[in-house]
Design an enzyme around this catalytic site. Sequence first.
Site, PDB file in Angstrom:
ATOM      1  N   GLY A 221       0.857  -1.180   0.000  1.00 26.19           N
ATOM      2  CA  GLY A 221       0.000   0.000   0.000  1.00 26.19           C
ATOM      3  C   GLY A 221       0.896   1.234   0.000  1.00 26.19           C
TER       4      GLY A 221
ATOM      5  CB  ALA B 234       2.815   2.174   4.637  1.00 28.15           C
TER       6      ALA B 234
ATOM      7  CE  LYS C 240      -3.839 -10.247   3.911  1.00 27.89           C
ATOM      8  NZ  LYS C 240      -4.306 -10.709   5.207  1.00 27.89           N
TER       9      LYS C 240
ATOM     10  CB  THR D 243      -3.468   2.361  -0.343  1.00 22.19           C
ATOM     11  OG1 THR D 243      -2.659   2.259   0.828  1.00 22.19           O
ATOM     12  CG2 THR D 243      -3.033   3.580  -1.157  1.00 22.19           C
TER      13      THR D 243
ATOM     14  CD  GLN E 265     -15.301   6.604  -0.849  1.00 22.40           C
ATOM     15  OE1 GLN E 265     -15.928   7.511  -0.284  1.00 22.40           O
ATOM     16  NE2 GLN E 265     -15.881   5.495  -1.260  1.00 22.40           N
TER      17      GLN E 265
ATOM     18  N   GLY F 174      -9.204  11.887   0.495  1.00 21.60           N
ATOM     19  CA  GLY F 174      -7.975  12.500   0.023  1.00 21.60           C
ATOM     20  C   GLY F 174      -6.875  12.520   1.053  1.00 21.60           C
TER      21      GLY F 174
ATOM     22  CD  GLU G  15     -11.981  14.201   4.180  1.00 24.09           C
ATOM     23  OE1 GLU G  15     -11.248  13.751   5.070  1.00 24.09           O
ATOM     24  OE2 GLU G  15     -12.037  13.719   3.046  1.00 24.09           O
TER      25      GLU G  15
ATOM     26  CG  ASP H  50      -2.251 -10.807   8.183  1.00 25.81           C
ATOM     27  OD1 ASP H  50      -3.254 -11.007   8.883  1.00 25.81           O
ATOM     28  OD2 ASP H  50      -2.191 -11.118   6.985  1.00 25.81           O
TER      29      ASP H  50
ATOM     30  CG  HIS I  64     -16.186   6.720   7.761  1.00 27.79           C
ATOM     31  ND1 HIS I  64     -17.343   7.365   7.397  1.00 27.79           N
ATOM     32  CD2 HIS I  64     -15.176   7.406   7.167  1.00 27.79           C
ATOM     33  CE1 HIS I  64     -17.040   8.388   6.619  1.00 27.79           C
ATOM     34  NE2 HIS I  64     -15.734   8.443   6.466  1.00 27.79           N
TER      35      HIS I  64
ATOM     36  NE  ARG J 135     -13.676  10.101   9.607  1.00 34.13           N
ATOM     37  CZ  ARG J 135     -12.792   9.714   8.743  1.00 34.13           C
ATOM     38  NH1 ARG J 135     -12.031   8.687   8.998  1.00 34.13           N
ATOM     39  NH2 ARG J 135     -12.655  10.350   7.619  1.00 34.13           N
TER      40      ARG J 135
ATOM     41  CG  HIS K 186     -12.846   4.217   8.143  1.00 31.82           C
ATOM     42  ND1 HIS K 186     -13.048   3.862   6.835  1.00 31.82           N
ATOM     43  CD2 HIS K 186     -12.153   5.388   8.117  1.00 31.82           C
ATOM     44  CE1 HIS K 186     -12.490   4.767   6.045  1.00 31.82           C
ATOM     45  NE2 HIS K 186     -11.924   5.696   6.807  1.00 31.82           N
TER      46      HIS K 186
ATOM     47  CD  GLU L 287      -5.737   1.415   8.763  1.00 32.58           C
ATOM     48  OE1 GLU L 287      -5.789   1.758   7.568  1.00 32.58           O
ATOM     49  OE2 GLU L 287      -6.728   1.015   9.402  1.00 32.58           O
TER      50      GLU L 287
ATOM     51  NE  ARG M 289      -7.757   7.805  10.211  1.00 35.41           N
ATOM     52  CZ  ARG M 289      -8.270   7.957   8.992  1.00 35.41           C
ATOM     53  NH1 ARG M 289      -7.596   8.598   8.055  1.00 35.41           N
ATOM     54  NH2 ARG M 289      -9.442   7.454   8.696  1.00 35.41           N
TER      55      ARG M 289
HETATM   56  P1  FAD Z   1      -2.706  -0.960   2.955  1.00 36.72           P
HETATM   57  O1  FAD Z   1      -2.943  -0.018   1.862  1.00 36.72           O
HETATM   58  O2  FAD Z   1      -3.902  -1.612   3.553  1.00 36.72           O
HETATM   59  O3  FAD Z   1      -1.734  -2.086   2.416  1.00 36.72           O
HETATM   60  C1  FAD Z   1      -1.479  -3.246   3.163  1.00 36.72           C
HETATM   61  C2  FAD Z   1      -0.588  -4.164   2.375  1.00 36.72           C
HETATM   62  O4  FAD Z   1      -0.098  -5.191   3.225  1.00 36.72           O
HETATM   63  C3  FAD Z   1      -1.273  -4.888   1.217  1.00 36.72           C
HETATM   64  O5  FAD Z   1      -0.390  -4.898   0.131  1.00 36.72           O
HETATM   65  C4  FAD Z   1      -1.453  -6.307   1.729  1.00 36.72           C
HETATM   66  O6  FAD Z   1      -1.430  -7.303   0.727  1.00 36.72           O
HETATM   67  C5  FAD Z   1      -0.209  -6.432   2.584  1.00 36.72           C
HETATM   68  N1  FAD Z   1      -0.314  -7.475   3.605  1.00 36.72           N
HETATM   69  C6  FAD Z   1      -1.116  -7.499   4.691  1.00 36.72           C
HETATM   70  N2  FAD Z   1      -0.897  -8.629   5.395  1.00 36.72           N
HETATM   71  C7  FAD Z   1       0.053  -9.317   4.737  1.00 36.72           C
HETATM   72  C8  FAD Z   1       0.692 -10.565   4.945  1.00 36.72           C
HETATM   73  N3  FAD Z   1       0.399 -11.360   5.993  1.00 36.72           N
HETATM   74  N4  FAD Z   1       1.620 -10.970   4.057  1.00 36.72           N
HETATM   75  C9  FAD Z   1       1.925 -10.217   2.968  1.00 36.72           C
HETATM   76  N5  FAD Z   1       1.363  -9.029   2.723  1.00 36.72           N
HETATM   77  C10 FAD Z   1       0.436  -8.588   3.600  1.00 36.72           C
HETATM   78  N6  FAD Z   1      -7.054   7.718   4.655  1.00 36.72           N
HETATM   79  C11 FAD Z   1      -6.820   8.980   4.290  1.00 36.72           C
HETATM   80  O7  FAD Z   1      -5.834   9.580   4.701  1.00 36.72           O
HETATM   81  N7  FAD Z   1      -7.670   9.598   3.425  1.00 36.72           N
HETATM   82  C12 FAD Z   1      -8.784   8.997   2.921  1.00 36.72           C
HETATM   83  O8  FAD Z   1      -9.513   9.580   2.131  1.00 36.72           O
HETATM   84  C13 FAD Z   1      -9.055   7.666   3.331  1.00 36.72           C
HETATM   85  N8  FAD Z   1     -10.155   7.037   2.881  1.00 36.72           N
HETATM   86  C14 FAD Z   1     -10.332   5.719   3.207  1.00 36.72           C
HETATM   87  C15 FAD Z   1     -11.417   5.026   2.668  1.00 36.72           C
HETATM   88  C16 FAD Z   1     -11.584   3.680   2.907  1.00 36.72           C
HETATM   89  C17 FAD Z   1     -12.758   2.947   2.321  1.00 36.72           C
HETATM   90  C18 FAD Z   1     -10.640   3.002   3.712  1.00 36.72           C
HETATM   91  C19 FAD Z   1     -10.775   1.532   3.967  1.00 36.72           C
HETATM   92  C20 FAD Z   1      -9.570   3.690   4.272  1.00 36.72           C
HETATM   93  C21 FAD Z   1      -9.419   5.048   4.026  1.00 36.72           C
HETATM   94  N9  FAD Z   1      -8.343   5.752   4.570  1.00 36.72           N
HETATM   95  C22 FAD Z   1      -8.132   7.047   4.195  1.00 36.72           C
HETATM   96  C23 FAD Z   1      -7.314   5.085   5.362  1.00 36.72           C
HETATM   97  C24 FAD Z   1      -6.115   4.780   4.461  1.00 36.72           C
HETATM   98  O9  FAD Z   1      -6.590   4.350   3.203  1.00 36.72           O
HETATM   99  C25 FAD Z   1      -5.242   3.705   5.049  1.00 36.72           C
HETATM  100  O10 FAD Z   1      -4.942   3.985   6.385  1.00 36.72           O
HETATM  101  C26 FAD Z   1      -3.927   3.595   4.289  1.00 36.72           C
HETATM  102  O11 FAD Z   1      -4.184   3.465   2.925  1.00 36.72           O
HETATM  103  C27 FAD Z   1      -3.152   2.387   4.787  1.00 36.72           C
HETATM  104  O12 FAD Z   1      -2.058   2.189   3.951  1.00 36.72           O
HETATM  105  P2  FAD Z   1      -1.031   1.035   4.283  1.00 36.72           P
HETATM  106  O13 FAD Z   1      -0.011   1.070   3.224  1.00 36.72           O
HETATM  107  O14 FAD Z   1      -0.625   1.116   5.688  1.00 36.72           O
HETATM  108  O15 FAD Z   1      -1.905  -0.323   4.159  1.00 36.72           O
HETATM  109  C1  SIN Z   2     -13.443   9.602   3.839  1.00 39.85           C
HETATM  110  O1  SIN Z   2     -13.300   9.866   2.649  1.00 39.85           O
HETATM  111  O2  SIN Z   2     -14.420   9.902   4.509  1.00 39.85           O
HETATM  112  C2  SIN Z   2     -12.370   8.837   4.500  1.00 39.85           C
HETATM  113  C3  SIN Z   2     -11.316   9.756   4.914  1.00 39.85           C
HETATM  114  C4  SIN Z   2     -10.425   9.093   5.901  1.00 39.85           C
HETATM  115  O3  SIN Z   2     -10.722   8.013   6.392  1.00 39.85           O
HETATM  116  O4  SIN Z   2      -9.409   9.703   6.216  1.00 39.85           O
END
Ligand code: FAD
Ligand code: SIN
Length: 533
Positions: A12, A14, A36, A44, A48, A50, A116, A223, A244, A292, A353, A377, A388
């Site tokens: 994602g 990160a 995975k 990610t 939605q 931003g 927001e 995980d 949310h 929220r 959420h 996350e 948050r």
């Molecule tokens: P992720 O994007 O969840 O990526 C996790 C990765 O880890 C994936 O590639 C997965 O395959 C991998 N993984 C997990 N477990 C394993 C394992 N055991 N072995 C191998 N790989 C593994 N945040 C904002 O700031 N703005 C927004 O507008 C916003 N809107 C959102 C809307 C929705 C519907 C959701 C669900 C979240 C939203 N968020 C928003 C939160 C934000 O999207 C997430 O916090 C952020 O994208 C997390 O990124 P990440 O890279 O930490 O994890």
């Molecule tokens: C949303 O678009 O409402 C999600 C924003 C967020 O979770 O940061």
Amino acid sequence: MFQTDVLIIGTGIAGLTTAIQLARKRPDLKIRLVSKTAKDEGNTRYAQGGIAAVWDRIRDDFEKHVLDTLDAGDGLCNEEAVRIVVEEGPSRVQELIDWGARFDKIDAAHYDLAREGGHSESRILHFQDVTGAEIERALLDKCAELENVEILERRFAIDVITQHHLGYNVTRIMPDIECYGAYLLNLQTLEVETHLARATVLATGGTGQIYRTTTNPLVSTGDGIAMLYRAKGHVENMEFVQFHPTALYRPGSENPAFLISEAVRGFGAVLKTRSGEAFMHRYDPRESLAPRDIVARAIDNEMKTLGEEYVCLDCRHLDREKFLAHFPNIYEKCISVGIDPLEQMIPVVPACHYMCGGIKVDLQGRSSIARLYACGESTCTGLHGANRLASNSLLEAAVFGYRIAADLCDHIGAMQLRMDIPEWDAAGTAHPREMVLITQSIKELKEIMSYYVGIVRSNVRLERALNRLHLLYEETETLYHSTTLSAALCELRNLITIGYLVTRSAAMRRESRGLHYTTDYPEQRGFSQSTLL
Ligand code: FAD
Ligand code: SIN
């Protein structure tokens, strides 16, 4: 055995940001990312609203963003982490733009900054209502240009490797636990592979799948947090689960639940009961745009008081053309389920959420285990505290990805591969005869968490949840030790660990604060420690 310099688990924002930042600074290092399932699947892609950043320096300033974040965090943010993310944020967003991410503009020179809940200014850069998908696309494209980065899909990380795998007794109070890589289940060959690395980064995303209704996709099973906890690392603030306020209500509930972005309320939509009465003014002067935790609790209360399964979001007074330009994805989804949001109110419910707690990391993204970093996350950096602020998480992941890369540049020279690691031991296990045991246990876990550890908690509910979880844990451990590994079994184990960590942390917090609300201590404040040792 597979070898690399840096192993990053998660693709994602990160994981990808960490890889890109490091690969650009150190072309000599070999960087391996694993996911995975498909490489673009994760929270990610679903984002939605931003990414929040102080962009308009005439109206907005760092201090305002800092104060909004501290206010939402309800006294538990680490102010240093907040200042770092807010002040470094605009440079990280500029890099996303330089790497090809598009954000909506009002004219050639100015971005369309949205508002927001909890933000005192309009500061959310977005690409329509699919910002996360656009960022993920741009980051994957950038990674593909970098020769020293490879991505392996369908590799499920089971456990990080530490001295425990060399036969030493590793405890949570040991100061010198070290990570040497991870065991990965190759979901194509079903072999467990040993991936050795000089440094490992956990970027495994959220934990939403512990609840029945969640906006998080199926991969969000916590995980990384569970792996770190098993390896005796430190986690923090796990009781702060963000619900949310507005996921689309669907009878029978969809998994994941479709999000109706907070930006829709920022655009003027109003929360109402099914009979059309606005209610948020009774809870907070900021009404539908309050933080929220307040909005989700207010909706929960209205639903319980009125005996309704949902409340509504009223967009009928909004400009159709502008709504369509800003929220094409949300509009399409509503139409696909028979609701025209500009003619009918949208039925909405709160949904799990975001996990505000997670792997405890320092300001360089280092976990309590040496050579093991974490970002995104799955971490607790101190930015979010007890709640948050919207759109701060994408920003946090970009800032900490950069910081981890910088720290690795300084320290990786002192980290050498450890070669005496044993292969995974699968002796004494057999293929599972009853998959239903796994699927039923996952269902049970979601029920326990949703009934007893939801938006409103109490001592009695938490105690009941802990007893039920203990039973599930024992049954699952027996299954785990006698069964050939599968992703489903590993996820069940991780989900139970996360459920336990959330419930145990909630039980330890004898006050209501931020996202943690308990009827036993509705007003009390004071207790403020929840690192699980
Ligand atoms: P992720 O994007 O969840 O990526 C996790 C990765 O880890 C994936 O590639 C997965 O395959 C991998 N993984 C997990 N477990 C394993 C394992 N055991 N072995 C191998 N790989 C593994 N945040 C904002 O700031 N703005 C927004 O507008 C916003 N809107 C959102 C809307 C929705 C519907 C959701 C669900 C979240 C939203 N968020 C928003 C939160 C934000 O999207 C997430 O916090 C952020 O994208 C997390 O990124 P990440 O890279 O930490 O994890
Ligand atoms: C949303 O678009 O409402 C999600 C924003 C967020 O979770 O940061």
